[in-house]
Design a protein around this motif. Structure first.
Motif, PDB file in Angstrom:
ATOM      1  N   ARG A  36     -11.703   6.679   0.487  1.00 15.81           N
ATOM      2  CA  ARG A  36     -11.927   6.378   1.899  1.00 15.81           C
ATOM      3  C   ARG A  36     -13.390   6.133   2.223  1.00 15.81           C
ATOM      4  O   ARG A  36     -13.722   5.267   3.046  1.00 15.81           O
ATOM      5  CB  ARG A  36     -11.396   7.538   2.755  1.00 15.81           C
ATOM      6  CG  ARG A  36     -11.347   7.251   4.263  1.00 15.81           C
ATOM      7  CD  ARG A  36     -10.124   6.439   4.643  1.00 15.81           C
ATOM      8  NE  ARG A  36      -8.890   7.139   4.352  1.00 15.81           N
ATOM      9  CZ  ARG A  36      -8.267   7.982   5.196  1.00 15.81           C
ATOM     10  NH1 ARG A  36      -8.787   8.232   6.374  1.00 15.81           N
ATOM     11  NH2 ARG A  36      -7.132   8.562   4.861  1.00 15.81           N
ATOM     12  N   PHE A  94       0.447   8.455  -3.737  1.00 18.23           N
ATOM     13  CA  PHE A  94      -0.305   8.267  -2.498  1.00 18.23           C
ATOM     14  C   PHE A  94       0.612   8.579  -1.326  1.00 18.23           C
ATOM     15  O   PHE A  94       1.776   8.171  -1.314  1.00 18.23           O
ATOM     16  CB  PHE A  94      -0.806   6.818  -2.413  1.00 18.23           C
ATOM     17  CG  PHE A  94      -1.542   6.467  -1.148  1.00 18.23           C
ATOM     18  CD1 PHE A  94      -2.923   6.638  -1.056  1.00 18.23           C
ATOM     19  CD2 PHE A  94      -0.866   5.944  -0.056  1.00 18.23           C
ATOM     20  CE1 PHE A  94      -3.603   6.300   0.100  1.00 18.23           C
ATOM     21  CE2 PHE A  94      -1.546   5.598   1.103  1.00 18.23           C
ATOM     22  CZ  PHE A  94      -2.918   5.776   1.183  1.00 18.23           C
ATOM     23  N   ARG A  95       0.086   9.289  -0.348  1.00 19.35           N
ATOM     24  CA  ARG A  95       0.842   9.564   0.868  1.00 19.35           C
ATOM     25  C   ARG A  95       0.039   9.049   2.053  1.00 19.35           C
ATOM     26  O   ARG A  95      -1.133   9.416   2.240  1.00 19.35           O
ATOM     27  CB  ARG A  95       1.118  11.055   1.033  1.00 19.35           C
ATOM     28  CG  ARG A  95       1.979  11.396   2.262  1.00 19.35           C
ATOM     29  CD  ARG A  95       2.317  12.879   2.317  1.00 19.35           C
ATOM     30  NE  ARG A  95       3.068  13.210   3.514  1.00 19.35           N
ATOM     31  CZ  ARG A  95       4.379  13.007   3.662  1.00 19.35           C
ATOM     32  NH1 ARG A  95       5.085  12.488   2.663  1.00 19.35           N
ATOM     33  NH2 ARG A  95       4.998  13.333   4.784  1.00 19.35           N
ATOM     34  N   SER A  96       0.666   8.163   2.840  1.00 21.64           N
ATOM     35  CA  SER A  96      -0.036   7.577   3.974  1.00 21.64           C
ATOM     36  C   SER A  96      -0.121   8.572   5.122  1.00 21.64           C
ATOM     37  O   SER A  96       0.628   9.548   5.194  1.00 21.64           O
ATOM     38  CB  SER A  96       0.700   6.313   4.447  1.00 21.64           C
ATOM     39  OG  SER A  96       1.862   6.657   5.198  1.00 21.64           O
ATOM     40  N   ASP A  97      -1.027   8.288   6.054  1.00 24.33           N
ATOM     41  CA  ASP A  97      -1.160   9.134   7.241  1.00 24.33           C
ATOM     42  C   ASP A  97       0.110   9.105   8.080  1.00 24.33           C
ATOM     43  O   ASP A  97       0.372  10.026   8.853  1.00 24.33           O
ATOM     44  CB  ASP A  97      -2.345   8.670   8.095  1.00 24.33           C
ATOM     45  CG  ASP A  97      -3.682   8.950   7.422  1.00 24.33           C
ATOM     46  OD1 ASP A  97      -3.710   9.736   6.447  1.00 24.33           O
ATOM     47  OD2 ASP A  97      -4.699   8.371   7.869  1.00 24.33           O
ATOM     48  N   THR A 127       2.613   4.638  12.621  1.00 26.09           N
ATOM     49  CA  THR A 127       1.247   4.482  12.113  1.00 26.09           C
ATOM     50  C   THR A 127       1.096   3.303  11.165  1.00 26.09           C
ATOM     51  O   THR A 127       0.097   2.574  11.217  1.00 26.09           O
ATOM     52  CB  THR A 127       0.801   5.767  11.385  1.00 26.09           C
ATOM     53  OG1 THR A 127       0.899   6.866  12.288  1.00 26.09           O
ATOM     54  CG2 THR A 127      -0.620   5.652  10.863  1.00 26.09           C
ATOM     55  N   ASP A 128       2.075   3.108  10.276  1.00 26.37           N
ATOM     56  CA  ASP A 128       1.945   2.137   9.190  1.00 26.37           C
ATOM     57  C   ASP A 128       2.677   0.832   9.498  1.00 26.37           C
ATOM     58  O   ASP A 128       3.838   0.838   9.926  1.00 26.37           O
ATOM     59  CB  ASP A 128       2.519   2.727   7.898  1.00 26.37           C
ATOM     60  CG  ASP A 128       1.816   4.015   7.496  1.00 26.37           C
ATOM     61  OD1 ASP A 128       0.571   4.048   7.579  1.00 26.37           O
ATOM     62  OD2 ASP A 128       2.510   4.970   7.110  1.00 26.37           O
ATOM     63  N   THR A 169      -7.688   4.643   0.835  1.00 23.86           N
ATOM     64  CA  THR A 169      -7.043   3.523   1.525  1.00 23.86           C
ATOM     65  C   THR A 169      -6.400   2.629   0.486  1.00 23.86           C
ATOM     66  O   THR A 169      -7.010   2.310  -0.546  1.00 23.86           O
ATOM     67  CB  THR A 169      -8.068   2.712   2.345  1.00 23.86           C
ATOM     68  OG1 THR A 169      -8.643   3.562   3.337  1.00 23.86           O
ATOM     69  CG2 THR A 169      -7.410   1.523   3.025  1.00 23.86           C
ATOM     70  N   CYS A 213      -0.690  -2.130  -5.281  1.00 15.35           N
ATOM     71  CA  CYS A 213      -1.507  -1.186  -4.514  1.00 15.35           C
ATOM     72  C   CYS A 213      -2.933  -1.143  -5.068  1.00 15.35           C
ATOM     73  O   CYS A 213      -3.154  -0.696  -6.191  1.00 15.35           O
ATOM     74  CB  CYS A 213      -0.909   0.218  -4.569  1.00 15.35           C
ATOM     75  SG  CYS A 213       0.698   0.385  -3.787  1.00 15.35           S
ATOM     76  N   ILE A 240      -3.663   0.568   4.410  1.00 14.72           N
ATOM     77  CA  ILE A 240      -2.894   1.767   4.727  1.00 14.72           C
ATOM     78  C   ILE A 240      -3.749   2.980   4.396  1.00 14.72           C
ATOM     79  O   ILE A 240      -4.115   3.206   3.241  1.00 14.72           O
ATOM     80  CB  ILE A 240      -1.573   1.816   3.934  1.00 14.72           C
ATOM     81  CG1 ILE A 240      -0.699   0.594   4.264  1.00 14.72           C
ATOM     82  CG2 ILE A 240      -0.809   3.104   4.231  1.00 14.72           C
ATOM     83  CD1 ILE A 240       0.598   0.531   3.474  1.00 14.72           C
ATOM     84  N   ALA A 241      -4.069   3.769   5.417  1.00 17.61           N
ATOM     85  CA  ALA A 241      -4.897   4.959   5.232  1.00 17.61           C
ATOM     86  C   ALA A 241      -4.027   6.142   4.817  1.00 17.61           C
ATOM     87  O   ALA A 241      -2.893   6.279   5.265  1.00 17.61           O
ATOM     88  CB  ALA A 241      -5.650   5.281   6.516  1.00 17.61           C
ATOM     89  N   GLY A 242      -4.565   6.985   3.939  1.00 17.03           N
ATOM     90  CA  GLY A 242      -3.811   8.148   3.506  1.00 17.03           C
ATOM     91  C   GLY A 242      -4.590   8.974   2.508  1.00 17.03           C
ATOM     92  O   GLY A 242      -5.831   9.021   2.550  1.00 17.03           O
TER      93      GLY A 242
END
Length: 353
Positions: free
Chosen positions: A350, A250-253, A314-315, A270, A345, A240-242
């Motif tokens: 990144r 953490f906040r994902s894209d 996205t996720d 990530t 997690c 999960i990218a963010g």
């Protein structure tokens, strides 16, 4: 038996460096596996140990003996090739005896040593057969006997099971591991098969682009990967990218807000999630991270199910759950709650990808 030490081992072909300053200590009697994708330098490293590829830099020692410049036949290292490399015109016994003859071992000693090597690999009575009369698994055992008969200080295995079918591969890898432990042989094996590596190794070395990315036990690499490459290569993970927005946050894209254990620098990152750490259904709502999603795909794997869940545009994540006889199998399109603890997690900057 002896230990094996690589110190700054390097191999370059012109401007292309395929092995970059690899340093490893293999303990006496240890089974070490070099694991990595094709082209990562693991086979070149093994062939430098065997003496078939001259290093561009660094040194190789077996025990206290520097073997860096010695020819292969003076290193006392047994090598099992991927293709077995048996002589088709020679019998099994003649193939196994070949290394002893090259070393000028007395003829009176060769017969008993060949018989002992064939007994170790459970091929008594096969000495007069030719390779073409053997199955793939039997040919692999002959190649192993040929490596063992010279009583090597170090045993080297180059993708030794890749030519076997899946069921036979499982059987033979257990046999090789049991034999290695019985003999106390210092062993280095190259493979790209993760299950093979996880089953057989005392320690694993993950390589990428000619460099060592991490060395450790199975648990070290799976539970505590050093970087995103190792997390992605060893085992399976959902990525999960963010962005890390603060301590443990953490906040994902795609807009998911997650709680993560441990410390990670703020910035693009990530999160890697192992599928068995995820929970589906009502129990998920009580975990640190949980979200509503939709089942997008289900893989039936017999004892286990892989359930793919889309959380937003996205996720998406993949959960692996037991296939229980009394449980309903999720169906594509089902609305479902999925969750996981903060400790699940694995957060990586990144740029580590």
């Amino acid at each position: 038996m002896a230990s094996l030490t690589l110190d700054g081992l390097t191999k370059s072909y012109g401007d292309n460096t395929v092995v970059q300053s690899v340093s490893l200590d293999v303990k006496d009697g240890e089974f070490l596996v070099l694991l990595g994708p094709s082209g990562c330098g693991k086979t070149t490293t093994l062939r430098m140990i065997a003496g078939f590829v001259p290093p561009s830099g660094g040194s190789i020692r077996i025990g206290e003996r520097d073997i860096t410049q010695l020819p292969p036949w003076k290193r006392n290292a047994g090598l099992v090739f991927q293709s077995y490399a048996l002589f088709p015109h020679m019998t099994v016994a003649e193939n196994v005896a070949f290394g002893l003859e090259m070393r000028k071992v007395a003829k009176a000693e060769i017969g008993p040593r060949v018989a002992e090597a064939l007994r170790l690999v459970r091929l008594e009575g096969y000495g007069e057969r030719y390779p073409r009369q053997l199955s793939g698994g039997q040919q692999q055992r002959v190649a192993l006997a040929r490596a063992l008969v010279i009583r090597p200080d170090v045993l080297l295995l180059d993708e030794p099971l890749s030519n076997l079918d899946a069921k036979l591969r499982l059987e033979v890898r257990l046999e090789i591991r049991a034999l290695q432990q019985q003999l106390g042989l210092t062993t280095v094996m190259v493979t790209h098969d993760q299950e093979e590596a996880l089953t057989m190794a005392d320690r694993l070395v993950v390589m990428s682009e000619g460099r060592v990315r991490q060395v450790g036990s199975q648990a070290d690499l799976y539970e505590r990967p050093a970087d995103l490459f190792v997390a992605d290569f060893v085992g399976r993970s959902t990525m999960i990218a963010g962005t890390v927005t603060g301590p443990g946050a953490f906040r994902s894209d795609g807009g998911l807000t997650l709680r993560c254990a441990g410390e990670a620098p703020q910035g693009p990152a990530t999160v890697a999630l192992r599928p068995e750490r995820l929970t589906l259904g009502a129990e998920a709502a009580g975990l640190d991270n949980h979200a509503a999603g939709t089942v997008s795909f289900v893989s039936y794997l017999g004892a286990m199910l892989d359930v793919h869940v889309r959380l937003n545009d996205t996720d998406h994540v993949v959960a692996q759950i037991p296939n229980r006889a009394d449980g309903r199998i999720p169906a594509v399109g089902d609305a479902i709650t999925i969750g996981w603890p903060a400790s699940a997690c694995l957060v990586f900057p990144r740029e580590a990808a």
